[in-house]
Design an enzyme around this catalytic site. Structure first.
Site, PDB file in Angstrom:
ATOM      1  CB  SER A  60     -52.952   7.662  53.737  1.00  0.00           C
ATOM      2  OG  SER A  60     -52.457   8.064  54.872  1.00  0.00           O
ATOM      3  CB  THR A  61     -54.743   4.565  50.398  1.00  0.00           C
ATOM      4  OG1 THR A  61     -55.439   4.024  51.158  1.00  0.00           O
ATOM      5  CG2 THR A  61     -53.177   4.634  50.513  1.00  0.00           C
TER       6      THR A  61
END
Length: 696
Positions: free
Chosen positions: A21-22
């Site tokens: 996600s990041t």
């Protein structure tokens, strides 16, 4: 082998979808990343014809609010029918929202593509597998919402106590006990203080930026790479200066949640835009007097108000700051009829007077203008009131002005001395590194020697710069405080001095005056100015307006008569101007325009103006004055004295000057006489932006 994986599936390709996600997860959660890449080996062991890995979405959220090119490529390959199975470590890696998940499952069912994770293989065409995949997608979406809700609640609770740590701007740092404090580096702290001091002096963030650029002062900037923060020194940038002035942390306040996310629908999908500023009332946390700041909260409020006034394109009804133009009352004049701020309009030619004009509700076509007034008389009247108001404090202002010049010089030298101190430390550090290296490692020694030389050169440059500035400061004439005190007794002389900038006068007026309400008294033909002083008092000033419409009524011809006499001598535009000057109206009482003149001329059978059919070339008096290099008034004076030949068909119509007469000897002598009567500093007079005032 799983019975759901048929030879038809193995004859096609397998796609492994990898996503985190990041960027923090990409660089920190390496085990999860390794497990996802290992799925390619599991697919090859199963016996698929070919295996491809799609990892374009590393560092991208699967919530559906961000573009995912990798997921779109996966969907395109599934639709082509060449994919036998999609490998993922869990459902949350493929999607975190139901729309993307169910869309992919529907396509897999149509193409006969399996979905495989470490728990097993699922065929979307089977009812039980379809139900299980739907539950996994729903649980993944719920899990994301639950984690987000729990994380936001914990974050806001910690921020409400002022304990949540985040990246601080340059000049502030976190202490060992979790409190915000001023950076112990004096170089950084003094540079931040210099920015605030210069803003209080100059009153504009852009002027502070330009001053820092002209003084060649470096600014501290925090660079962040994932979790690593580094302070570097760079040339001043406008946005860096504005961020310092707008940040409430420098005022000793703990502020969190000043920016928000805005969600928009783009091509049927939710897209989030980050960094959207929120009003102060909507900030998540604002704790005043939380730590020691560079300025007080009151100073921050004053700075914020001044920055808001500097933004002329926002909140048109609010007071605006001045920008150094000829108009002294820029941003202060408010229309007394509609309440809007009056705009300033300058003449296109040099030296033309300015005008304050309220455009009314100009957002609606056809509404029309509100009121307007010439600016020269208004500025002179208000300036006289200002000078009378500050006459008692003139001595203190003169002394403060002399001290401010010297402080500005010392600020520049002090900033460069701080740079020199840092440069000397860097040179000393480079010399130590060079001395510690083994001489046998020539490739390392050469590089360290080059760095040492660069550091020494920077030290030399800064030392020379300080020496030059000190010499320049010593060479400047000493400010005669006695002379300043003498001038303070004669304020109009100081006000009219060429060295007094218009911006300085505007700032003085903005300090003393809150706003000026302007209205027109048609009965007395005066402008009524209500000055609202900062202290709360009010003063009414009446300024006589220029009288218009003085064309003799007995000489006013009819429009038809004037058009028959002037037609063919001038173009339609000049005819329209002349008819309006002579107070001629159309049949319905409107003013004349070029189109209306052309229609009337065609109805009367008057030929159009043709310059090629004129026996003697003629030009207007304005054009003649422009060619002779004198003003229109001087040219008209030459006509009245019989030096410049000119004719006028009707009073109020343009003067007709023969072109050949401009080169005559009599005209040349007359023009030279006009030039000889000009002031000694004529050019400065022409470009003078100062409102000249008589003595008090």
């Amino acid at each position: 082998m799983n019975t759901k994986i048929t030879p038809d599936h193995l004859g096609r390709a397998a796609v492994v979808y990898v996503r985190q996600s990041t960027m923090t997860q990409v660089t920190g959660n390496l085990e999860s990343q390794r497990r996802q890449y290992d799925l390619a080996g599991a697919a090859a062991t199963t016996g698929f014809a070919s295996v491809s890995v799609i990892d374009d979405d590393l560092g991208r959220s699967g919530s559906g609010s961000m573009e995912r090119p990798g997921f779109e490529r996966l969907v395109a390959q599934v639709c082509s029918g060449n994919v036998g199975a999609v490998y993922c470590i869990e459902a949350s890696r493929l999607a975190r929202n139901g729309r993307d998940w169910h869309h992919l499952i529907d396509l897999c069912a149509l193409a006969g593509t399996l979905v495989i994770d470490p728990d097993g293989a699922y065929d979307p065409r089977l009812v039980n597998d379809r139900l299980l995949l739907g539950l996994k997608g729903t649980m993944s979406e719920y899990e994301l919402s639950l984690m987000r809700q729990r994380g936001i609640a914990a974050r806001d609770s910690k921020a409400g106590r002022g304990e949540l740590r985040f990246m601080l701007p340059p000049g502030l740092c976190w202490s060992e006990v979790g409190k915000i404090e001023i950076d112990p580096d004096e170089h950084v702290a003094e540079t931040i203080r210099l920015v605030f001091a210069k803003f209080r002096e100059l009153g504009s963030g852009r002027q502070v930026f330009l001053w820092l650029r002209s003084a060649d002062i470096k600014m501290p900037v925090v660079l962040r790479n994932v979790d690593v923060c580094k302070l570097v020194w760079k040339a001043p940038a406008y946005h860096s200066v504005m961020q310092i002035l707008h940040n409430p942390l420098y005022a000793g306040a703990y502020a969190f949640g000043r920016r928000a996310q805005r969600t928009r629908i783009v091509d049927g999908r939710a897209r989030k835009a980050t960094g959207v500023r929120k009003p102060r009332d909507e900030w998540s946390v604002l704790l005043r007097d939380n730590h020691q700041g560079y300025i007080s909260w009151r100073e921050y409020e004053e700075n914020h108000k001044l920055l808001t006034e500097n933004a002329h394109m926002k909140k048109n009804c609010d007071r605006k700051s001045a920008r150094g133009g000829r108009a002294l009352l820029t941003g202060l004049m408010r229309c007394g009829r509609c309440g809007r701020m009056m705009r300033v309009f300058y003449g296109s030619a040099k030296g033309n007077a300015h005008r304050y004009q309220c455009r009314g509700d100009d957002a609606h076509v056809g509404v029309g203008l509100c009121i307007g007034i010439g600016g020269v008389r208004v500025d002179r009247a208000v300036a006289m009131q200002i000078l009378e108001a500050v006459s008692d404090r003139a001595v203190e202002a003169a002394i403060f002005a002399s001290d401010q010049v010297e402080r500005s010089r010392r600020d520049v030298i002090a900033a460069i001395e701080r740079d020199l101190e840092g440069a000397r430390y860097e040179a000393l550090l480079a010399s130590r590194r060079y001395e510690l290296v083994d001489p046998a490692k020539r490739h390392v020694a050469r590089e360290l020697e080059a760095r040492w030389n660069d550091a020494l050169e920077r030290v030399g440059v800064l030392e020379r710069k300080i020496k030059d500035l000190s010499a320049l400061s010593a060479a400047r004439p000493v400010i005669d405080r006695g002379r300043l005190l003498q001038l303070a007794q004669d304020l109009p002389t100081v006000w009219n001095a060429p060295s007094t900038e218009t911006r300085t006068k505007q700032r003085l007026i903005h300090i003393l005056v809150q706003e000026i309400i302007c209205d027109l008294d048609d009965a007395t033909n005066e402008a009524v100015l209500l000055i609202h002083w900062t202290g709360g008092r009010h003063t009414e000033v009446r300024v006589a307006r220029v009288k218009t419409g003085r064309y003799p009524a007995e000489l006013a011809p009819s429009a038809v008569e004037a058009l028959r006499k002037l037609g063919g001598h001038w173009p339609d535009r000049e005819l329209a101007v002349s008819l309006n000057r002579m107070l001629c109206k159309t049949g319905d009482g409107e003013s004349w325009t070029t189109v209306r003149v052309r229609d009337m001329r065609e109805r009367l059978g008057i030929p159009e103006y043709d310059a090629t059919k004129v026996d003697v070339p003629m030009i207007s008096l304005m054009k003649a004055a422009e060619k002779l290099g004198i003003c229109v008034g001087s040219a008209k004076s030459l006509v009245q004295r019989g030096i410049l030949p000119a004719t006028q068909i009707l009073p109020g119509s343009p003067w007709m000057v023969p072109v050949e007469a401009l080169s005559s000897e009599a005209v040349r002598i007359g023009v030279q006489g006009v030039v000889d009567r000009r002031p000694k500093f004529y050019e400065d007079y022409q470009y003078d932006k100062v409102v000249r005032l008589p003595g008090i």
